[in-house]
Design an enzyme around this catalytic site. Structure first.
Site, PDB file in Angstrom:
ATOM      1  N   LYS A  46       0.798  -1.205   0.000  1.00 49.29           N
ATOM      2  CA  LYS A  46       0.000   0.000   0.000  1.00 49.29           C
ATOM      3  C   LYS A  46       0.840   1.269   0.000  1.00 49.29           C
ATOM      4  O   LYS A  46       0.389   2.334  -0.409  1.00 49.29           O
ATOM      5  CB  LYS A  46      -0.876   0.035   1.268  1.00 49.29           C
ATOM      6  CG  LYS A  46      -1.876  -1.062   1.399  1.00 49.29           C
ATOM      7  CD  LYS A  46      -2.615  -0.879   2.753  1.00 49.29           C
ATOM      8  CE  LYS A  46      -3.500  -2.035   3.050  1.00 49.29           C
ATOM      9  NZ  LYS A  46      -4.116  -1.907   4.406  1.00 49.29           N
ATOM     10  N   GLY A  47       2.063   1.178   0.528  1.00 48.64           N
ATOM     11  CA  GLY A  47       2.850   2.365   0.857  1.00 48.64           C
ATOM     12  C   GLY A  47       3.036   3.379  -0.253  1.00 48.64           C
ATOM     13  O   GLY A  47       3.118   4.578  -0.007  1.00 48.64           O
ATOM     14  N   GLU A 101       8.455   2.535  -5.519  1.00 50.13           N
ATOM     15  CA  GLU A 101       8.372   2.243  -4.081  1.00 50.13           C
ATOM     16  C   GLU A 101       8.336   3.539  -3.283  1.00 50.13           C
ATOM     17  O   GLU A 101       9.015   4.503  -3.638  1.00 50.13           O
ATOM     18  CB  GLU A 101       9.633   1.480  -3.640  1.00 50.13           C
ATOM     19  CG  GLU A 101       9.543  -0.024  -3.763  1.00 50.13           C
ATOM     20  CD  GLU A 101       8.803  -0.667  -2.597  1.00 50.13           C
ATOM     21  OE1 GLU A 101       7.983   0.014  -1.941  1.00 50.13           O
ATOM     22  OE2 GLU A 101       9.027  -1.855  -2.352  1.00 50.13           O
ATOM     23  N   ASP A 102       7.581   3.536  -2.192  1.00 52.22           N
ATOM     24  CA  ASP A 102       7.634   4.665  -1.259  1.00 52.22           C
ATOM     25  C   ASP A 102       8.976   4.690  -0.547  1.00 52.22           C
ATOM     26  O   ASP A 102       9.573   5.742  -0.348  1.00 52.22           O
ATOM     27  CB  ASP A 102       6.485   4.559  -0.237  1.00 52.22           C
ATOM     28  CG  ASP A 102       6.375   3.168   0.373  1.00 52.22           C
ATOM     29  OD1 ASP A 102       6.499   2.183  -0.367  1.00 52.22           O
ATOM     30  OD2 ASP A 102       6.174   3.059   1.593  1.00 52.22           O
ATOM     31  N   ASP A 105      14.350  -0.054   2.019  1.00 49.71           N
ATOM     32  CA  ASP A 105      14.986  -0.176   3.329  1.00 49.71           C
ATOM     33  C   ASP A 105      16.065  -1.266   3.186  1.00 49.71           C
ATOM     34  O   ASP A 105      17.137  -1.004   2.659  1.00 49.71           O
ATOM     35  CB  ASP A 105      13.842  -0.581   4.277  1.00 49.71           C
ATOM     36  CG  ASP A 105      14.128  -0.356   5.725  1.00 49.71           C
ATOM     37  OD1 ASP A 105      15.204  -0.728   6.163  1.00 49.71           O
ATOM     38  OD2 ASP A 105      13.256   0.183   6.427  1.00 49.71           O
ATOM     39  N   LYS A 133      17.075   4.165   2.263  1.00 51.42           N
ATOM     40  CA  LYS A 133      17.977   4.043   3.418  1.00 51.42           C
ATOM     41  C   LYS A 133      19.230   3.296   2.964  1.00 51.42           C
ATOM     42  O   LYS A 133      19.354   2.091   3.207  1.00 51.42           O
ATOM     43  CB  LYS A 133      17.290   3.252   4.537  1.00 51.42           C
ATOM     44  CG  LYS A 133      16.092   3.942   5.169  1.00 51.42           C
ATOM     45  CD  LYS A 133      15.647   3.102   6.354  1.00 51.42           C
ATOM     46  CE  LYS A 133      14.379   3.592   6.977  1.00 51.42           C
ATOM     47  NZ  LYS A 133      13.931   2.707   8.071  1.00 51.42           N
ATOM     48  N   PHE A 154      12.670   5.224  11.477  1.00 51.71           N
ATOM     49  CA  PHE A 154      11.356   4.662  11.150  1.00 51.71           C
ATOM     50  C   PHE A 154      10.454   5.846  10.831  1.00 51.71           C
ATOM     51  O   PHE A 154      10.275   6.741  11.665  1.00 51.71           O
ATOM     52  CB  PHE A 154      10.792   3.826  12.308  1.00 51.71           C
ATOM     53  CG  PHE A 154       9.491   3.179  11.938  1.00 51.71           C
ATOM     54  CD1 PHE A 154       9.479   2.019  11.166  1.00 51.71           C
ATOM     55  CD2 PHE A 154       8.286   3.753  12.308  1.00 51.71           C
ATOM     56  CE1 PHE A 154       8.268   1.437  10.787  1.00 51.71           C
ATOM     57  CE2 PHE A 154       7.075   3.176  11.929  1.00 51.71           C
ATOM     58  CZ  PHE A 154       7.075   2.018  11.169  1.00 51.71           C
ATOM     59  N   VAL A 155       9.896   5.861   9.630  1.00 55.48           N
ATOM     60  CA  VAL A 155       9.126   7.024   9.179  1.00 55.48           C
ATOM     61  C   VAL A 155       7.694   6.643   8.803  1.00 55.48           C
ATOM     62  O   VAL A 155       7.430   5.515   8.384  1.00 55.48           O
ATOM     63  CB  VAL A 155       9.823   7.735   7.984  1.00 55.48           C
ATOM     64  CG1 VAL A 155      11.075   8.458   8.441  1.00 55.48           C
ATOM     65  CG2 VAL A 155      10.150   6.766   6.858  1.00 55.48           C
ATOM     66  N   ASP A 161       3.106   3.701   6.920  1.00 60.47           N
ATOM     67  CA  ASP A 161       2.276   3.501   8.108  1.00 60.47           C
ATOM     68  C   ASP A 161       3.043   2.987   9.303  1.00 60.47           C
ATOM     69  O   ASP A 161       4.132   2.434   9.178  1.00 60.47           O
ATOM     70  CB  ASP A 161       1.178   2.467   7.790  1.00 60.47           C
ATOM     71  CG  ASP A 161       1.750   1.052   7.698  1.00 60.47           C
ATOM     72  OD1 ASP A 161       2.721   0.849   6.938  1.00 60.47           O
ATOM     73  OD2 ASP A 161       1.252   0.160   8.402  1.00 60.47           O
ATOM     74  N   ARG A 167      -0.867   6.708   7.249  1.00 62.99           N
ATOM     75  CA  ARG A 167      -0.617   6.717   5.799  1.00 62.99           C
ATOM     76  C   ARG A 167      -1.100   7.999   5.129  1.00 62.99           C
ATOM     77  O   ARG A 167      -0.521   8.454   4.154  1.00 62.99           O
ATOM     78  CB  ARG A 167      -1.340   5.557   5.114  1.00 62.99           C
ATOM     79  CG  ARG A 167      -0.769   4.198   5.393  1.00 62.99           C
ATOM     80  CD  ARG A 167      -1.378   3.187   4.417  1.00 62.99           C
ATOM     81  NE  ARG A 167      -1.199   1.829   4.869  1.00 62.99           N
ATOM     82  CZ  ARG A 167      -0.115   1.089   4.668  1.00 62.99           C
ATOM     83  NH1 ARG A 167       0.907   1.586   4.026  1.00 62.99           N
ATOM     84  NH2 ARG A 167      -0.047  -0.152   5.100  1.00 62.99           N
TER      85      ARG A 167
HETATM   86  C1  PRP Z   1       7.234  -1.311   3.175  1.00 65.14           C
HETATM   87  C2  PRP Z   1       7.479  -0.361   1.998  1.00 65.14           C
HETATM   88  C3  PRP Z   1       8.279  -1.184   1.028  1.00 65.14           C
HETATM   89  C4  PRP Z   1       9.052  -2.137   1.944  1.00 65.14           C
HETATM   90  C5  PRP Z   1      10.460  -1.637   2.133  1.00 65.14           C
HETATM   91  O1  PRP Z   1       6.080  -2.064   2.901  1.00 65.14           O
HETATM   92  O2  PRP Z   1       6.277   0.119   1.450  1.00 65.14           O
HETATM   93  O3  PRP Z   1       7.466  -1.917   0.135  1.00 65.14           O
HETATM   94  O4  PRP Z   1       8.380  -2.144   3.216  1.00 65.14           O
HETATM   95  O5  PRP Z   1      11.190  -2.474   2.988  1.00 65.14           O
HETATM   96  P1  PRP Z   1      12.352  -3.439   2.454  1.00 65.14           P
HETATM   97  O6  PRP Z   1      13.249  -2.623   1.552  1.00 65.14           O
HETATM   98  O7  PRP Z   1      13.055  -3.849   3.736  1.00 65.14           O
HETATM   99  O8  PRP Z   1      11.727  -4.590   1.729  1.00 65.14           O
HETATM  100  P2  PRP Z   1       5.260  -2.858   4.059  1.00 65.14           P
HETATM  101  O9  PRP Z   1       5.729  -4.253   4.181  1.00 65.14           O
HETATM  102  O10 PRP Z   1       5.303  -2.043   5.325  1.00 65.14           O
HETATM  103  O11 PRP Z   1       3.795  -2.896   3.468  1.00 65.14           O
HETATM  104  P3  PRP Z   1       2.856  -1.639   3.106  1.00 65.14           P
HETATM  105  O12 PRP Z   1       3.446  -0.989   1.857  1.00 65.14           O
HETATM  106  O13 PRP Z   1       1.519  -2.241   2.845  1.00 65.14           O
HETATM  107  O14 PRP Z   1       2.880  -0.694   4.279  1.00 65.14           O
END
Ligand code: PRP
Length: 177
Positions: A46-47, A101-102, A105, A133, A154-155, A161, A167
């Protein structure tokens, strides 16, 4: 400015004005890099919903927009596993694909998805992340387009979220320790 989500407090980190500037800069950079009418943009839900929508307003009408769902986080921690939905209905054969991607990480999600897109026949796959990051990144792929490099905070906000809250905040906040 502060916001409380469930049991945690967050402080304003990246205001909306800076977000808008970086989205415009990224869009210009992408056009320079030859992204255009034949590009398929895949937003990772969703991000990415807010960033994706802002970025797409700058893209040509002939470009295509698609989405997948990916989830790897529980609370403030990565689970190390990626749960996916929507991969098998994407038609990416022969396409120039930009994964949107938002945040990147550890890079687990973006690297896994980019690999899957290539396996389904995409000609070229590039990654665009609004937040990156780099100090905790463990992926092998280059992140081709980056909005803002951030330390390991952590943002939340702008699509991101904490346990499904925060969100819809138009600015980005970081966790207060
Ligand atoms: C978050 C974000 C990325 C991913 C990044 O998604 O939106 O897709 O984590 O982390 P990584 O580089 O360690 O893989 P999340 O799993 O929180 O799901 P969401 O988008 O539904 O919030």
């Amino acid at each position: 400015m502060r916001v409380r989500l469930k049991d945690k407090d967050f402080e304003l980190y990246i205001p909306r004005t800076r977000i808008d500037q970086e989205v415009s800069r990224l869009a210009a950079e992408m056009k320079e890099a030859g992204i255009g009418d034949r590009t398929v943009f895949v937003g990772v839900l969703k991000g990415a919903f807010m960033f994706f929508s802002d970025l797409m307003k700058h893209m040509p009408a002939g470009s295509r927009q698609e989405f997948v769902f990916a989830r790897s986080y529980a609370g403030t921690q990565s689970t190390g596993r990626v749960e996916m939905q929507g991969l098998n209905t994407l038609a990416l054969e022969g396409c120039d694909v930009i994964l949107v991607e938002d945040i990147v990480d550890s890079g687990l999600t973006a690297n896994y998805l980019a690999g899957q897109f290539q396996e389904t026949g995409a000609l070229r796959v590039r990654i665009c992340a609004f937040l990156f990051k780099s100090e905790v990144y463990r992926g092998l792929r280059e992140i081709d387009f980056v909005g803002i490099h951030i330390p390991n905070y952590f943002v939340v906000g702008y699509g991101l979220d904490y346990e499904e809250e925060g969100r819809c905040l138009p600015d980005i906040y970081r966790l207060l320790s």
